[in-house]
Scaffold this motif. Structure first.
Motif, PDB file in Angstrom:
ATOM      1  N   SER A  10       0.827  -1.212   0.000  1.00  0.00           N
ATOM      2  CA  SER A  10       0.000   0.000   0.000  1.00  0.00           C
ATOM      3  C   SER A  10       0.857   1.257   0.000  1.00  0.00           C
ATOM      4  N   ARG A  14       0.875   3.710  -3.200  1.00  0.00           N
ATOM      5  CA  ARG A  14       0.478   5.110  -3.059  1.00  0.00           C
ATOM      6  C   ARG A  14       1.503   6.036  -3.693  1.00  0.00           C
ATOM      7  N   ASP A  48      -7.008  -3.494  -9.395  1.00  0.00           N
ATOM      8  CA  ASP A  48      -8.151  -2.998  -8.625  1.00  0.00           C
ATOM      9  C   ASP A  48      -7.705  -2.420  -7.284  1.00  0.00           C
ATOM     10  N   THR A  49      -6.773  -3.086  -6.630  1.00  0.00           N
ATOM     11  CA  THR A  49      -6.237  -2.570  -5.373  1.00  0.00           C
ATOM     12  C   THR A  49      -5.507  -1.253  -5.618  1.00  0.00           C
ATOM     13  N   HIS A  51      -6.187   0.921  -7.946  1.00  0.00           N
ATOM     14  CA  HIS A  51      -7.216   1.948  -8.151  1.00  0.00           C
ATOM     15  C   HIS A  51      -7.790   2.409  -6.815  1.00  0.00           C
ATOM     16  N   ASP A  52      -7.953   1.481  -5.870  1.00  0.00           N
ATOM     17  CA  ASP A  52      -8.420   1.861  -4.531  1.00  0.00           C
ATOM     18  C   ASP A  52      -7.411   2.779  -3.845  1.00  0.00           C
ATOM     19  N   SER A  55      -7.650   6.171  -5.404  1.00  0.00           N
ATOM     20  CA  SER A  55      -8.843   6.858  -4.913  1.00  0.00           C
ATOM     21  C   SER A  55      -8.629   7.388  -3.492  1.00  0.00           C
ATOM     22  N   ASP A  56      -8.049   6.558  -2.626  1.00  0.00           N
ATOM     23  CA  ASP A  56      -7.778   6.989  -1.249  1.00  0.00           C
ATOM     24  C   ASP A  56      -6.809   8.173  -1.226  1.00  0.00           C
ATOM     25  N   HIS A  59      -8.617  11.294  -2.280  1.00  0.00           N
ATOM     26  CA  HIS A  59      -9.483  11.729  -1.180  1.00  0.00           C
ATOM     27  C   HIS A  59      -8.653  12.433  -0.106  1.00  0.00           C
TER      28      HIS A  59
END
Length: 140
Positions: A10, A14, A48-49, A51-52, A55-56, A59
């Motif tokens: 992660s 990021r 997909d992870t 993309h999450d 998105s995070d 945000h």
């Protein structure tokens, strides 16, 4: 910004996402460059992870913009994100992929240049190896 475990997929993902959006524009060429770099496989996350994570990140960046009136990442924030990566090999692979992504659309925006320069400064030992590898490839 949320905190991720040191050297986690992660935290690495990021940074890749940040490299894509730091200039305010997510170019399709950058996504293609990410896929060609095969770094998602290296850090063991799927698209997909990723993309999450993207998105995070967006945000988190937008939530800080309320305080600043526009999206700004200061050096302390960038250093904190870079500081979540300690493993030398992961740093080298990330730095290599970040350069590929930043260069994918043919324009190195000021924000991308600042991020890459900061990564090179914070990860100075690893950036030296990436530079040497690039020079060796250019000579071949």
């Amino acid at each position: 910004m949320r905190h991720y475990e040191t050297d986690s997929a992660s935290a690495a993902g990021r940074l890749l996402a940040l490299c894509m959006v730091v200039d305010g524009n997510l170019a399709p060429a950058e996504l293609r460059a990410l896929q060609r770099s095969r770094l998602l496989e290296f850090i063991d996350i799927d698209i997909d992870t990723f993309h999450d994570l993207l998105s995070d990140l967006c945000h988190d960046m937008l939530s800080t913009s309320v305080k600043h009136e526009h999206v700004v990442l200061d050096i302390a924030t960038i250093d904190a994100l870079l500081g979540e990566i300690h493993a030398p090999e992961l740093r080298r692979e990330l730095l290599r992929a970040m350069w590929i992504i930043a260069d994918a659309d043919g324009v190195l925006a000021d924000a991308e240049a600042r991020l890459l320069a900061r990564a090179c400064a914070v990860w100075s030992a690893e950036s030296r190896f990436v530079k040497q590898e690039a020079q060796e490839l250019a000579q071949d």
